[in-house]
Motif scaffolding. Structure first.
Motif, PDB file in Angstrom:
ATOM      1  N   PHE A  26       0.825  -1.218   0.000  1.00 23.34           N
ATOM      2  CA  PHE A  26       0.000   0.000   0.000  1.00 23.34           C
ATOM      3  C   PHE A  26       0.860   1.270   0.000  1.00 23.34           C
ATOM      4  CE2 PHE A  26      -3.425  -2.891   1.228  1.00 23.34           C
ATOM      5  CZ  PHE A  26      -4.431  -2.430   0.393  1.00 23.34           C
ATOM      6  N   ALA A  27       2.085   1.138  -0.485  1.00 28.10           N
ATOM      7  CA  ALA A  27       3.026   2.271  -0.617  1.00 28.10           C
ATOM      8  C   ALA A  27       3.548   2.764   0.731  1.00 28.10           C
ATOM      9  CB  ALA A  27       2.399   3.425  -1.417  1.00 28.10           C
ATOM     10  N   PHE A  28       3.444   1.923   1.762  1.00 27.80           N
ATOM     11  CA  PHE A  28       3.963   2.291   3.080  1.00 27.80           C
ATOM     12  C   PHE A  28       5.368   1.734   3.242  1.00 27.80           C
ATOM     13  CE2 PHE A  28      -0.602   1.880   4.931  1.00 27.80           C
ATOM     14  CZ  PHE A  28      -0.982   3.043   4.293  1.00 27.80           C
ATOM     15  N   GLY A  29       6.394   2.551   2.953  1.00 32.16           N
ATOM     16  CA  GLY A  29       7.747   2.065   3.169  1.00 32.16           C
ATOM     17  C   GLY A  29       8.729   2.806   2.298  1.00 32.16           C
ATOM     18  N   SER A  30      10.007   2.546   2.523  1.00 31.58           N
ATOM     19  CA  SER A  30      11.075   3.244   1.806  1.00 31.58           C
ATOM     20  C   SER A  30      12.067   2.272   1.209  1.00 31.58           C
ATOM     21  CB  SER A  30      11.803   4.192   2.771  1.00 31.58           C
ATOM     22  OG  SER A  30      10.883   5.038   3.408  1.00 31.58           O
ATOM     23  N   SER A  31      11.689   0.999   1.087  1.00 33.67           N
ATOM     24  CA  SER A  31      12.641   0.008   0.596  1.00 33.67           C
ATOM     25  C   SER A  31      11.997  -1.076  -0.259  1.00 33.67           C
ATOM     26  CB  SER A  31      13.351  -0.650   1.787  1.00 33.67           C
ATOM     27  OG  SER A  31      12.408  -1.396   2.540  1.00 33.67           O
ATOM     28  N   THR A  32      10.677  -1.045  -0.384  1.00 32.54           N
ATOM     29  CA  THR A  32       9.911  -2.073  -1.093  1.00 32.54           C
ATOM     30  C   THR A  32      10.044  -3.444  -0.412  1.00 32.54           C
ATOM     31  OG1 THR A  32      10.334  -0.788  -3.104  1.00 32.54           O
ATOM     32  CG2 THR A  32       9.298  -2.875  -3.458  1.00 32.54           C
ATOM     33  N   GLU A  33      10.578  -3.426   0.809  1.00 31.51           N
ATOM     34  CA  GLU A  33      10.701  -4.690   1.536  1.00 31.51           C
ATOM     35  C   GLU A  33       9.388  -5.162   2.144  1.00 31.51           C
ATOM     36  OE1 GLU A  33      14.912  -4.998   3.710  1.00 31.51           O
ATOM     37  OE2 GLU A  33      14.121  -2.970   3.797  1.00 31.51           O
ATOM     38  N   THR A  34       8.415  -4.254   2.258  1.00 32.81           N
ATOM     39  CA  THR A  34       7.161  -4.686   2.895  1.00 32.81           C
ATOM     40  C   THR A  34       6.175  -5.289   1.905  1.00 32.81           C
ATOM     41  OG1 THR A  34       6.011  -2.560   2.678  1.00 32.81           O
ATOM     42  CG2 THR A  34       7.397  -2.844   4.628  1.00 32.81           C
ATOM     43  N   SER A  35       6.589  -5.449   0.634  1.00 33.75           N
ATOM     44  CA  SER A  35       5.717  -6.134  -0.335  1.00 33.75           C
ATOM     45  C   SER A  35       5.410  -7.531   0.161  1.00 33.75           C
ATOM     46  CB  SER A  35       6.410  -6.215  -1.695  1.00 33.75           C
ATOM     47  OG  SER A  35       5.718  -7.112  -2.536  1.00 33.75           O
ATOM     48  N   TYR A  36       4.157  -7.922   0.040  1.00 32.90           N
ATOM     49  CA  TYR A  36       3.753  -9.267   0.453  1.00 32.90           C
ATOM     50  C   TYR A  36       4.288 -10.326  -0.516  1.00 32.90           C
ATOM     51  CZ  TYR A  36       0.542 -13.254   1.068  1.00 32.90           C
ATOM     52  OH  TYR A  36       0.009 -14.500   1.247  1.00 32.90           O
ATOM     53  N   TYR A  37       4.590  -9.920  -1.764  1.00 31.51           N
ATOM     54  CA  TYR A  37       4.840 -10.913  -2.803  1.00 31.51           C
ATOM     55  C   TYR A  37       6.315 -11.212  -3.056  1.00 31.51           C
ATOM     56  CZ  TYR A  37      -0.076 -10.199  -3.592  1.00 31.51           C
ATOM     57  OH  TYR A  37      -1.428 -10.124  -3.408  1.00 31.51           O
ATOM     58  N   GLN A  38       7.123 -10.174  -3.183  1.00 36.72           N
ATOM     59  CA  GLN A  38       8.508 -10.432  -3.573  1.00 36.72           C
ATOM     60  C   GLN A  38       9.412  -9.277  -3.183  1.00 36.72           C
ATOM     61  OE1 GLN A  38       7.343 -10.901  -7.629  1.00 36.72           O
ATOM     62  NE2 GLN A  38       8.292  -8.989  -8.287  1.00 36.72           N
ATOM     63  N   THR A  39      10.718  -9.539  -3.225  1.00 38.43           N
ATOM     64  CA  THR A  39      11.700  -8.527  -2.849  1.00 38.43           C
ATOM     65  C   THR A  39      12.358  -8.001  -4.113  1.00 38.43           C
ATOM     66  OG1 THR A  39      12.100  -9.804  -0.855  1.00 38.43           O
ATOM     67  CG2 THR A  39      13.683  -8.084  -1.379  1.00 38.43           C
ATOM     68  N   THR A  40      12.100  -6.748  -4.401  1.00 35.79           N
ATOM     69  CA  THR A  40      12.717  -6.139  -5.582  1.00 35.79           C
ATOM     70  C   THR A  40      14.147  -5.717  -5.217  1.00 35.79           C
ATOM     71  OG1 THR A  40      10.585  -5.381  -6.393  1.00 35.79           O
ATOM     72  CG2 THR A  40      12.535  -4.251  -7.248  1.00 35.79           C
ATOM     73  N   LYS A  41      15.089  -6.013  -6.143  1.00 38.36           N
ATOM     74  CA  LYS A  41      16.512  -5.714  -5.889  1.00 38.36           C
ATOM     75  C   LYS A  41      16.922  -4.434  -6.600  1.00 38.36           C
ATOM     76  CE  LYS A  41      16.650 -10.064  -4.370  1.00 38.36           C
ATOM     77  NZ  LYS A  41      15.349 -10.552  -4.855  1.00 38.36           N
ATOM     78  N   ASN A  42      17.928  -3.797  -6.062  1.00 36.07           N
ATOM     79  CA  ASN A  42      18.500  -2.625  -6.728  1.00 36.07           C
ATOM     80  C   ASN A  42      19.368  -3.106  -7.885  1.00 36.07           C
ATOM     81  OD1 ASN A  42      20.175  -0.388  -7.429  1.00 36.07           O
ATOM     82  ND2 ASN A  42      19.680   0.540  -5.442  1.00 36.07           N
ATOM     83  N   PRO A  43      19.072  -2.718  -9.114  1.00 38.69           N
ATOM     84  CA  PRO A  43      19.823  -3.232 -10.273  1.00 38.69           C
ATOM     85  C   PRO A  43      21.319  -2.906 -10.211  1.00 38.69           C
ATOM     86  CG  PRO A  43      17.809  -2.167 -10.986  1.00 38.69           C
ATOM     87  CD  PRO A  43      17.978  -1.845  -9.535  1.00 38.69           C
ATOM     88  N   HIS A  44      21.706  -1.929  -9.402  1.00 38.63           N
ATOM     89  CA  HIS A  44      23.131  -1.594  -9.289  1.00 38.63           C
ATOM     90  C   HIS A  44      23.847  -2.460  -8.272  1.00 38.63           C
ATOM     91  CE1 HIS A  44      23.067   1.936 -11.908  1.00 38.63           C
ATOM     92  NE2 HIS A  44      21.838   2.135 -11.450  1.00 38.63           N
ATOM     93  N   ASP A  45      23.127  -3.087  -7.393  1.00 38.15           N
ATOM     94  CA  ASP A  45      23.708  -3.984  -6.399  1.00 38.15           C
ATOM     95  C   ASP A  45      22.571  -4.844  -5.855  1.00 38.15           C
ATOM     96  OD1 ASP A  45      24.704  -5.317  -4.227  1.00 38.15           O
ATOM     97  OD2 ASP A  45      25.735  -3.563  -3.359  1.00 38.15           O
TER      98      ASP A  45
END
Lengths: 491, 510
Positions: free
Chosen positions: A129-148
């Motif tokens: 629900f857009a609550f966060g600053s890292s996309t870690e609270t997604s229920y489905y998956q962990t998005t990675k930073n393409p640079h690392d």
């Protein structure tokens, strides 16, 4: 195919399509093949919409064959944060609550991008629900930073930023309530714009905090961003807070900013929490601006440090109310229960993750009648003061330069204290509180971390064209933004 | 204590009303463009906005704002140029967003009032006010505010008795009504008797019908009333503890529910008990109120300004343009009837107080000013009596304005007596005939021929020597008996005025 999406901007690609150099179908095929090879690593997409994409591509190719005039961004592969409704897709807000939820209508911002010629590749991950600053609270998956890949892409529009940085999409949309476009853009080294509140319709975007939410584009270039904003900035009769915008965002991108007055908030740039490499990069950016003929003026925003406090009152208060509609009656996760009260509370307990529950409880507490005058009302007063700070500062300058994020992307799990996580947005929230426009612009890589660093430029309300103009000129002082290197490795 | 008059000797009742009115005249709902009709087949008039789908946003219906401003102007309210929509947060499945969009401390309409003409009969309940000679009085009732909000959907409980939730095994939701534009009027606690409450509600309903913002059907629920009532000893300044009454969905229920509750509270106080602040449900069939919920479980609605909706600014031009739509209101109509037609205050007030009656009156009257009094009389007595007894409205009855007009002409020109008018009216209903035809076919014309009346009177005098003697001995009242005899002899057709006059002449000749 002799073309490479990695080396083209959206505007360049669209020109190529219009000239017949490549078909929209070929573009779409290449976009999906890039996603196939890269998204296993990045995990930006929650849903791919090949049917919608190829049908949009076909329409563009047919129109071209008939000699019709094509829209500005014809054939550009795009993707949307998964809190934006699009008929024919699921809109999950990365929450279990909306698992499998099918959109029954299309958000105005998405519609505008499709009418501008966008190819809808799919829907992108976000913090629940857009609550966060890292996309870690997604229920489905962990998005990675393409640079690392060990690091977060930022959030909450982490999927939107990562997808562009990975070269999967050329333009994506995100939403920004306290920094959710600008901070992930900074972490992923792409351009991310939060337009002035009221520039883009919120209709169809699942609301977090209605008075702060604003939709904006991610792209590799400022020019692409300006084209996207041109398509987005329209008065929508379905959103009474959307305004009639007449500005031309594209013609202003001349590179000439001589005489422009750039406000610099030194107290922010030199603040204690800001990493040394970020400080150095921002000082360098000031030199570039000066070299471009702009005038640097010291400005102050005395109440900006209170923005975080006001934000964590107003945001949760509005979110508490906005998220009340998820009650398992008409749609959404439904827990087994024997009575209505249990059905509501169990469904919400099971359907919402801990961060969502935390903000709902906080908002419910803040708005309770006996505390309203202790929290909500003073927060609105602070809001007035911050808005006035910006008004005063903009009497002296056209655009303000400040940090976007105090540091570069952090590692997964590195920040587990919610309040420390909230500090990621310390330089972005005051712009939402005041309602101005703000852009996150890549200014190279950290000389220690090797990770993307961004500058944030801020404009007075509805002077987003000025903002893009200055950002465009400053962009020219740096090497072109390239797709993250690890993405190309092994292809 | 068993009656209001007993209670009112010792206590004063303090009553305030909260009246919800659906703006049924509008084409679309409050915040979306769905059809504004809650009676269509279930869940037909719905869209992402009124279903509370994720991401949907409300857009205010400008015509609804016009309607509420009209309502405010018609009830002497100040129109607030800057007001805001608020969210009232509570969970209930008929409320799709789980918050209701309503208004905050400042509503579109503030500080209004209505003056009630409390007629003689209804005035009897009130003991503490100066009354007119005829026993009537005027009650000045303050209106705190009228605010704009959206209605909730309807729950249909399946498996229980009479669609009640108790005993039901599941409930279905009809969202047709969800988002229907609703205005809520709140009165000051200025009402003192159930009759005043009823008259206020009636007057308000007539005003809302006159300005055509709603069909105001209490049966269908498009106009709903809750009452707050408390008692205090006569002369006391402090308010007592109030209860809130629900389910008073007719004028009679409003009166009877309040009456019951006032007597109930009085008995609680008389027995040294305590009235609790609670919501009570009026049960018309059992003639009692029962507790629905107590104050302890009262909700915190977490009201705050709706961030989806900008503050609403009304311009003077807008308010003036709405004012131009304001039709003649019942009070103005009453004054016109008195000034132009010479109607009595009570008749004028009663006629003007009913849009249906006054419209019918004016249609039947046409430009025949001279029949106005007779016409008012027939409408307020004969017609109203018949309609009441039959439970019909004017439009449902087969009485036409033309026929009533004709009857009034016969009466006002003395061609028939009021007694005959009553008979003719009864035949009109029975046989669907025009009054003139009835009068002629049955020879019902009033006998106003002097010669015939003299004959008649002489006959009566001859047959009543005792009564004649009494008259001569100074008993003037006995003339009534003699007139009665003469009327009887004329089979009711003699002109009573003429008979009276002729009798006196003939008696004085003796």
């Amino acid at each position: 195919m002799s073309f490479s999406l990695d080396s083209l901007s959206a505007v360049e690609l669209s020109k190529l399509i219009k000239s017949g150099g490549v078909s929209a179908k070929e573009v779409t095929e290449q976009a999906y093949s890039l996603i196939e090879s890269r998204d296993d690593k990045v995990q930006a997409f929650l849903e791919l919409t090949e049917d919608l994409a190829f049908s949009a591509a076909q329409k563009i190719d047919e129109a071209r064959a008939k000699g019709e005039e094509l829209p500005a961004l014809a054939g550009v592969p795009m993707a949307f944060k998964d809190n934006m409704n699009l008929i024919g897709t699921h809109t999950t807000c990365a929450s279990k609550m909306l698992e499998g939820f099918e959109s029954v209508y299309t958000a105005t911002c998405v519609q505008n991008m499709l009418e501008a010629g966008g190819i809808p590749l799919g829907k992108l991950n976000l913090d629940e629900f857009a609550f966060g600053s890292s996309t870690e609270t997604s229920y489905y998956q962990t998005t990675k930073n393409p640079h690392d890949l060990e690091r977060v892409p930022g959030g909450s529009s982490g999927g939107s930023a990562a997808s562009v940085a990975a070269g999967e999409s050329l333009i994506t949309l995100g939403s920004d309530t306290g920094g959710s476009i600008r901070q992930p853009a900074a972490f992923c080294g792409v351009v991310g714009l939060k337009p002035t509140y009221g520039t883009v319709s919120r209709y169809g975007v699942v609301a977090f905090a209605s008075s702060l939410d604003q939709v904006g584009p991610f792209s590799k270039t400022v020019e692409d961003n300006a084209y996207a904003l041109q398509a987005l900035a329209k008065k929508d009769p379905r959103d009474v807070t959307s305004q009639n915008i007449t500005a031309d965002f594209i013609s202003q991108l001349t590179g000439d900013i001589r005489g422009k007055k750039i406000g610099v908030v030194s107290s922010m740039i030199e603040a204690k929490g800001v990493s040394e490499e970020t400080k150095r990069a921002l000082r360098k950016a000031q030199e570039h601006l000066k070299d471009l003929g702009a005038e640097l003026i010291e400005v102050e925003l005395p109440h900006a440090e209170s923005a975080m406090s006001a934000y964590y009152v107003i945001g949760p208060a509005e979110a508490f109310s906005n998220l009340s509609r998820f009650d398992a009656v008409r749609y959404g996760h439904q827990a087994k229960a024997s009575n209505l009260g249990d059905q509501t509370s169990h469904s919400r307990y099971e359907g919402f993750g801990p961060e969502v529950r935390r903000r709902i409880l906080l908002g419910s507490y803040i708005l309770s009648s006996e505390l309203y005058h202790e929290y909500y009302y003073p927060a609105q007063q602070v809001r007035t003061l911050i808005t006035k700070d910006y008004t005063d500062a903009f009497e002296k300058c056209d655009v303000i330069l400040m940090p976007c994020s105090p540091r570069t992307a952090f590692k997964f799990g590195e920040i587990d204290d919610p309040t420390e996580m909230y500090l990621s947005d310390m330089f972005t929230v005051s712009i939402n509180i005041a309602g101005n426009g703000g852009i996150s612009l890549p200014i190279g890589f950290g000389d220690e971390s090797g990770l993307p660093i961004a500058a944030q430029l801020v404009c007075p309300a509805f002077k987003d064209a000025d903002l893009l103009k200055v950002a465009h000129a400053l962009e020219g002082c740096y090497p072109k933004v390239e797709v993250a290197k690890i993405m190309k490795a092994g292809e | 204590m068993k009656t209001l008059s007993e209670v009112f000797k010792k206590y004063e009742a303090v009553i305030g009303l909260e009246i919800h009115t659906e703006l049924t005249s509008l084409d679309t709902k409050m915040f979306c463009s769905c059809k504004n009709s809650s009676t269509d087949p279930v869940n037909q008039n719905v869209c992402p906005v009124c279903l509370g789908m994720p991401g949907a946003l409300p857009v205010p219906n400008k015509d609804a704002i016009k309607s509420i401003v009209l309502a405010g102007l018609a009830t002497n309210c100040d129109i607030e140029k800057n007001s805001m929509f608020y969210r009232k947060n509570y969970f209930y499945p008929d409320m799709s967003k789980n918050y209701q969009i309503t208004q905050g401390p400042v509503a579109f309409c503030m500080r209004g009032h209505l003056d009630l003409d409390v007629p003689t009969k209804a005035a009897q309940e009130r003991v503490d006010i100066d009354k007119e000679e005829d026993g009537s009085y005027i009650a000045h009732i303050g209106i705190t505010r009228i605010h704009m909000e959206e209605d909730a959907g309807k729950l249909n409980h399946i498996g229980g008795v009479d669609g009640r939730i108790a005993g039901a095994d599941h409930s279905l939701i009809d969202y047709n009504r969800c988002g229907v534009p609703l205005i809520e009027l709140v009165t000051e606690p200025d009402l003192r008797t159930p009759e005043e409450a009823r008259l206020f509600m009636q007057k308000l309903r007539e005003i809302f019908l006159t300005i055509k913002i709603s069909d105001c059907s209490m049966e269908q629920g498009s106009m709903r009333c809750d009452g707050n009532v408390s008692l205090r000893k006569r002369g006391a300044k402090e308010f007592g503890v109030k209860t809130e009454l629900k389910n008073m969905n007719s004028f009679k229920n409003l009166h009877d529910g309040l009456e019951y509750e006032i007597i109930r509270q009085a008995n609680v106080l008389e027995e040294g008990g305590q009235v609790y602040q609670e919501t009570r449900h009026w049960e018309p069939s059992n003639k009692r109120t029962v507790v629905m919920r107590t104050k302890e479980t009262a909700d915190d609605y977490r009201l705050f300004p709706d961030p989806d909706l900008a503050p609403y600014d009304l311009s003077d031009e807008f308010i003036d343009s709405v004012r131009e739509f304001l039709p003649e209101l019942p009070d103005q109509k009453r004054d016109r009837y008195i000034a132009d037609y010479g109607l009595s205050k009570q008749d004028a007030s009663e006629l003007a107080g009913s849009l249906e009656q006054s419209s019918f009156f004016e249609e039947a009257l046409g430009d025949k000013k001279e029949i106005a009094k007779s016409l008012a009389n027939i409408i307020l007595n004969n017609l109203a009596g018949y309609l009441n007894a039959e439970g019909l409205s004017i439009s449902e009855s087969k009485i036409s304005a033309e026929s009533i007009s004709e009857l009034a002409e016969l009466l006002s020109s003395d061609e028939i007596s009021s007694k005959q008018a009553k008979d003719v009216f009864a035949i009109m209903i029975e046989e669907d005939e025009l009054p003139r035809v009835i009068v002629e076919e049955r020879g019902m014309k009033q006998v106003s021929d002097k010669g015939a009346i003299v004959e008649l009177v002489k006959e009566v005098i001859a047959k009543s020597p005792d009564q004649v003697q009494q008259y001569k001995d100074g008993n003037q009242k006995i003339i009534g008996y003699l007139v009665g005899q003469a009327m009887k002899a004329s089979k009711g057709q003699g002109n009573p005025k003429l008979i009276n006059q002729t009798l006196r002449e003939e008696l004085d000749k003796l």
